[in-house]
Scaffold this active site. Sequence first.
Site, short mmCIF file in Angstrom:
data_model
loop_
_atom_site.label_atom_id
_atom_site.label_comp_id
_atom_site.label_asym_id
_atom_site.label_seq_id
_atom_site.Cartn_x
_atom_site.Cartn_y
_atom_site.Cartn_z
N ASN A 81 0.80 -1.22 0.00
CA ASN A 81 0.00 0.00 0.00
C ASN A 81 0.83 1.28 0.00
O ASN A 81 0.35 2.33 -0.42
CB ASN A 81 -0.92 -0.01 1.24
CG ASN A 81 -1.54 1.34 1.51
OD1 ASN A 81 -2.43 1.79 0.81
ND2 ASN A 81 -1.03 2.02 2.55
N SER A 133 -4.00 2.80 -8.47
CA SER A 133 -4.73 4.07 -8.39
C SER A 133 -5.52 4.29 -9.67
O SER A 133 -5.16 3.78 -10.74
CB SER A 133 -3.74 5.23 -8.21
OG SER A 133 -4.36 6.48 -8.39
N TYR A 146 3.89 9.39 -10.79
CA TYR A 146 2.90 8.63 -10.01
C TYR A 146 2.09 7.71 -10.91
O TYR A 146 1.88 6.53 -10.58
CB TYR A 146 1.98 9.61 -9.29
CG TYR A 146 1.02 8.96 -8.32
CD1 TYR A 146 1.46 8.52 -7.08
CD2 TYR A 146 -0.32 8.81 -8.64
CE1 TYR A 146 0.57 7.93 -6.18
CE2 TYR A 146 -1.21 8.23 -7.76
CZ TYR A 146 -0.77 7.80 -6.53
OH TYR A 146 -1.65 7.20 -5.64
N ALA A 147 1.64 8.22 -12.06
CA ALA A 147 0.85 7.40 -12.98
C ALA A 147 1.66 6.21 -13.48
O ALA A 147 1.14 5.09 -13.56
CB ALA A 147 0.38 8.25 -14.16
N ALA A 148 2.92 6.44 -13.81
CA ALA A 148 3.77 5.35 -14.30
C ALA A 148 3.98 4.29 -13.22
O ALA A 148 3.95 3.09 -13.50
CB ALA A 148 5.11 5.91 -14.78
N SER A 149 4.20 4.74 -11.99
CA SER A 149 4.41 3.78 -10.90
C SER A 149 3.16 2.95 -10.63
O SER A 149 3.24 1.74 -10.41
CB SER A 149 4.86 4.51 -9.62
OG SER A 149 3.81 5.28 -9.07
N LYS A 150 2.00 3.58 -10.66
CA LYS A 150 0.76 2.87 -10.37
C LYS A 150 0.31 1.98 -11.54
O LYS A 150 -0.30 0.94 -11.33
CB LYS A 150 -0.34 3.86 -9.98
CG LYS A 150 -0.07 4.56 -8.64
CD LYS A 150 0.05 3.57 -7.50
CE LYS A 150 0.17 4.24 -6.16
NZ LYS A 150 0.22 3.27 -5.02
#
Length: 240
Positions: A81, A133, A146-150
């Site tokens: 998480n 996400s 953030y988008a790439a990681s999620k």
Amino acid sequence: MNRLKDKVAVVTGGARGIGRCICELFADEGAKVIALDISDIFYDKDGVEGYKADLCSANEIEIFVDYVVKRYGKIDVLVNNAGITKDALIENMTEDMWDAVMNVNLKSVFNLTKHVLPSMKENRSGSIINISSVVGEYGNVGQSNYAASKAGIIGLTKTWAKEFSRKGEAIRVNAVAPGYANTEMMATVPEKVLESIREKTMLKRLGEPVEIANAVLFLACSESSYITGQVISVNGGLRL
């Protein structure tokens, strides 16, 4: 109230927000919960133990997993998480901002899962829930890292669901992709932005942490025993 009776669960990012809610809900359902975070963790709730470690350090994670297995005998559930944001448009995003988000949001998932897997393989069962996400599903302006990681978490989830069941083990891997929820992180977001999010959400409101935690609980317990390799979107119908 005993859907996780006799289960041992590890939850990263357990100091606050959705992670803390997951820890408390799991404990209410009978699990022994170890909340893992880089921040100090204080719990006065029976069934939850706090443990401070750097999730990006393979050495610290190896020590942590060894501690949990020696103390509790096994790990049945892993919830990846932990996550951070460092937002900027791509032309303003630094390499340090990119690396920091990738390390916490993606590398920690690799570290924890790699070291927890042997215990699950030994027991030939387990449930891994990765927190992605809505941004990982649809992208968002100013959140390339953030988008790439999620989105990467979704790729890991689908890959591991295939890898971890190859030899007949009942090790399930799923993801939950939350929308925006009322957490400490959202307290700093301007009201104008929050109102825009509500308007883009079919249910016209933000989520509550327990609504995310309930989906995680479902994937952790036997009620979801025939579900693996899936992404459950818990976002109120949000489309970014």
